[in-house]
Motif scaffolding. Structure first.
Motif, PDB file in Angstrom:
ATOM      1  N   CYS A   1       0.838  -1.208   0.000  1.00  0.00           N
ATOM      2  CA  CYS A   1       0.000   0.000   0.000  1.00  0.00           C
ATOM      3  C   CYS A   1       0.870   1.255   0.000  1.00  0.00           C
ATOM      4  O   CYS A   1       0.625   2.188  -0.770  1.00  0.00           O
ATOM      5  CB  CYS A   1      -0.930  -0.019   1.220  1.00  0.00           C
ATOM      6  N   LEU A   2       1.891   1.289   0.851  1.00  0.00           N
ATOM      7  CA  LEU A   2       2.777   2.451   0.947  1.00  0.00           C
ATOM      8  C   LEU A   2       3.495   2.704  -0.375  1.00  0.00           C
ATOM      9  O   LEU A   2       3.516   3.834  -0.877  1.00  0.00           O
ATOM     10  CB  LEU A   2       3.798   2.224   2.063  1.00  0.00           C
ATOM     11  N   THR A   3       4.076   1.666  -0.946  1.00  0.00           N
ATOM     12  CA  THR A   3       4.832   1.808  -2.198  1.00  0.00           C
ATOM     13  C   THR A   3       3.925   2.234  -3.347  1.00  0.00           C
ATOM     14  O   THR A   3       4.261   3.152  -4.121  1.00  0.00           O
ATOM     15  CB  THR A   3       5.529   0.483  -2.556  1.00  0.00           C
TER      16      THR A   3
ATOM     17  N   ASN B   1       3.321  10.526  -6.366  1.00  0.00           N
ATOM     18  CA  ASN B   1       4.435  11.179  -7.048  1.00  0.00           C
ATOM     19  C   ASN B   1       4.074  11.463  -8.508  1.00  0.00           C
ATOM     20  O   ASN B   1       4.427  12.516  -9.063  1.00  0.00           O
ATOM     21  CB  ASN B   1       5.679  10.298  -6.972  1.00  0.00           C
ATOM     22  N   GLY B   2       3.358  10.505  -9.135  1.00  0.00           N
ATOM     23  CA  GLY B   2       2.930  10.725 -10.512  1.00  0.00           C
ATOM     24  C   GLY B   2       1.978  11.906 -10.639  1.00  0.00           C
ATOM     25  O   GLY B   2       2.078  12.691 -11.592  1.00  0.00           O
ATOM     26  N   LEU B   3       1.076  12.049  -9.691  1.00  0.00           N
ATOM     27  CA  LEU B   3       0.157  13.191  -9.709  1.00  0.00           C
ATOM     28  C   LEU B   3       0.913  14.507  -9.550  1.00  0.00           C
ATOM     29  O   LEU B   3       0.570  15.522 -10.172  1.00  0.00           O
ATOM     30  CB  LEU B   3      -0.877  13.049  -8.590  1.00  0.00           C
TER      31      LEU B   3
ATOM     32  N   TYR C   1       6.479  12.534   3.034  1.00  0.00           N
ATOM     33  CA  TYR C   1       5.110  12.622   2.533  1.00  0.00           C
ATOM     34  C   TYR C   1       4.155  11.692   3.283  1.00  0.00           C
ATOM     35  O   TYR C   1       3.002  11.553   2.893  1.00  0.00           O
ATOM     36  CB  TYR C   1       5.076  12.302   1.031  1.00  0.00           C
ATOM     37  N   VAL C   2       4.629  11.052   4.349  1.00  0.00           N
ATOM     38  CA  VAL C   2       3.798  10.110   5.109  1.00  0.00           C
ATOM     39  C   VAL C   2       3.510  10.660   6.500  1.00  0.00           C
ATOM     40  O   VAL C   2       4.411  11.162   7.182  1.00  0.00           O
ATOM     41  CB  VAL C   2       4.489   8.729   5.231  1.00  0.00           C
ATOM     42  N   ARG C   3       2.257  10.559   6.915  1.00  0.00           N
ATOM     43  CA  ARG C   3       1.853  10.905   8.277  1.00  0.00           C
ATOM     44  C   ARG C   3       1.159   9.696   8.906  1.00  0.00           C
ATOM     45  O   ARG C   3       0.493   8.922   8.206  1.00  0.00           O
ATOM     46  CB  ARG C   3       0.902  12.099   8.298  1.00  0.00           C
ATOM     47  N   GLY C   4       1.332   9.551  10.195  1.00  0.00           N
ATOM     48  CA  GLY C   4       0.713   8.437  10.904  1.00  0.00           C
ATOM     49  C   GLY C   4      -0.106   8.909  12.086  1.00  0.00           C
ATOM     50  O   GLY C   4       0.282   9.841  12.794  1.00  0.00           O
ATOM     51  N   LEU C   5      -1.248   8.258  12.276  1.00  0.00           N
ATOM     52  CA  LEU C   5      -2.150   8.597  13.377  1.00  0.00           C
ATOM     53  C   LEU C   5      -2.559   7.295  14.040  1.00  0.00           C
ATOM     54  O   LEU C   5      -3.062   6.390  13.374  1.00  0.00           O
ATOM     55  CB  LEU C   5      -3.371   9.328  12.818  1.00  0.00           C
ATOM     56  N   LYS C   6      -2.326   7.179  15.326  1.00  0.00           N
ATOM     57  CA  LYS C   6      -2.644   5.939  16.039  1.00  0.00           C
ATOM     58  C   LYS C   6      -3.758   6.192  17.043  1.00  0.00           C
ATOM     59  O   LYS C   6      -3.633   7.048  17.923  1.00  0.00           O
ATOM     60  CB  LYS C   6      -1.412   5.407  16.776  1.00  0.00           C
ATOM     61  N   LEU C   7      -4.863   5.455  16.906  1.00  0.00           N
ATOM     62  CA  LEU C   7      -5.945   5.540  17.874  1.00  0.00           C
ATOM     63  C   LEU C   7      -5.621   4.650  19.070  1.00  0.00           C
ATOM     64  O   LEU C   7      -4.937   3.628  18.941  1.00  0.00           O
ATOM     65  CB  LEU C   7      -7.274   5.117  17.248  1.00  0.00           C
ATOM     66  N   SER C   8      -6.123   5.026  20.238  1.00  0.00           N
ATOM     67  CA  SER C   8      -5.765   4.312  21.466  1.00  0.00           C
ATOM     68  C   SER C   8      -6.300   2.884  21.496  1.00  0.00           C
ATOM     69  O   SER C   8      -5.738   2.020  22.164  1.00  0.00           O
ATOM     70  CB  SER C   8      -6.287   5.083  22.688  1.00  0.00           C
TER      71      SER C   8
END
Length: 329
Positions: A27-29, A36-38, A74-81
């Motif tokens: 998914c990440l790749t 990047n193409g956009l 370009y990556v952000r992460g959000l972790k729910l408890s």
């Protein structure tokens, strides 16, 4: 409809994740390369980004997200408890997609065709603020899932729920549309039913769904039924009205039956029918329990709404600090 073209947006792609350890690298790749193409095509701004929302995964999904956020600007992460469900995780991502002009939501399994994201962005540039990703067909589904899904969408339409046929949670929202959606402070969340209520110029992009790359579906039959119940009870009161009409219908039939029995008794044709009496009792009892269950479902939702509990708690964030450049290498 008088559309005003939008400027090239800073795009945020929100990806809810739950136990996606196997599929996350792909998914990440894939999303990173497509974003990047956009950027290279100048459809989105260079500081566009992907936000992965970990919905309390029990595997190492968050560790992978955190590592990716540290390595890729370009990556952000959000972790729910803890695990709060797909809809709450998606809302958490939308609420934290700050400084984005357009926000696309897509599931981590990438069964939804990412090529449709470019078409969504082009629709946004044309002036649309809500762009629905709609499946062109359901040929990849089993016959049972295809039948039940179509039945659900048609049933929701009959009940008066505004919902785009064959649309799940793959869509683009402008920042204004997203802000309007977040004004719905409901605890019983059914996003695909709320988005049409927001209004604003909307259009559709059609695509074909793919097979899952890895892992297993996070929406088994049990969760699909729960989502259907959530959608029906949170978006319409038609079931309560059906109970009232059913009660009137049963009452009318009962009066007619009494009239027939009385006429037979007067004519001397009365005969005991214990079997029919028992069947009638069981039928009436079953109907009462069903009606009480439906009413109870609504009362339970009212109870939860009055408590005003938060939909989620954020345990950790990664990659939200400003970077010098978010351009994907």
């Amino acid at each position: 409809m008088n559309l005003q073209p939008n400027a090239i947006p800073r795009l945020a792609i929100v990806v809810p994740c739950y136990n996606e350890s196997e599929v996350f690298p792909f998914c990440l790749t894939t999303l990173g390369s497509y974003l990047n193409g956009l950027i290279q095509k100048k459809l989105v701004q260079p500081d566009s980004y992907i936000m992965f929302v970990d919905d309390g995964s029990k595997d190492d999904t968050w560790q992978q997200i955190s590592a990716a956020a540290k390595q890729n600007p370009y990556v952000r992460g959000l972790k729910l408890s803890c695990n709060k469900g797909h809809q709450s995780a998606l809302l958490a991502g939308l609420a934290n997609a700050t400084q984005a002009d357009a926000i696309v939501s897509i599931d981590a399994d990438l069964q939804d065709d990412i090529e449709a994201i470019g078409k969504m962005v082009q629709s946004y540039l044309a002036g649309y603020e809500v762009v629905y990703g709609v499946r062109a067909s359901r040929q990849t589904d089993t016959a049972f899932k295809r039948m039940t899904a179509e039945l659900f969408y048609r049933m929701m339409t009959v009940m008066g729920v505004k919902q785009v046929f064959n649309h799940a949670d793959f869509r683009l929202l402008s920042q204004r549309a997203c802000a309007a959606l977040l004004e719905y402070h409901e605890r019983n969340v059914y996003i695909r039913g709320l988005v049409p209520l927001v209004g604003f110029p909307a259009t559709e992009v059609h695509y074909d769904r793919k097979e899952r790359t890895a892992g297993v579906s996070k929406y088994p039959l049990r969760k699909m039924i729960a989502l259907a119940m959530e959608g029906i009870t949170s978006m319409t009161v038609t079931p309560l009205r059906l109970i009232a009409f059913s009660g009137m219908g049963v009452g009318l039939v009962s009066m007619l039956a009494m009239a027939v029995v009385l006429a037979c008794w007067v004519a001397g044709y009365y005969a005991p029918g214990w079997g029919l009496v028992i069947i009638a009792i069981f039928f009436a009892t079953g109907m009462q329990m069903l009606c009480l269950g439906i009413v109870g479902e609504y009362i339970g939702k009212i109870y939860l709404e009055t408590k005003q509990r938060p939909l989620y708690h954020i345990e950790e964030k990664d990659g939200f600090t400003p970077h010098n450049s978010s351009t994907i290498p």
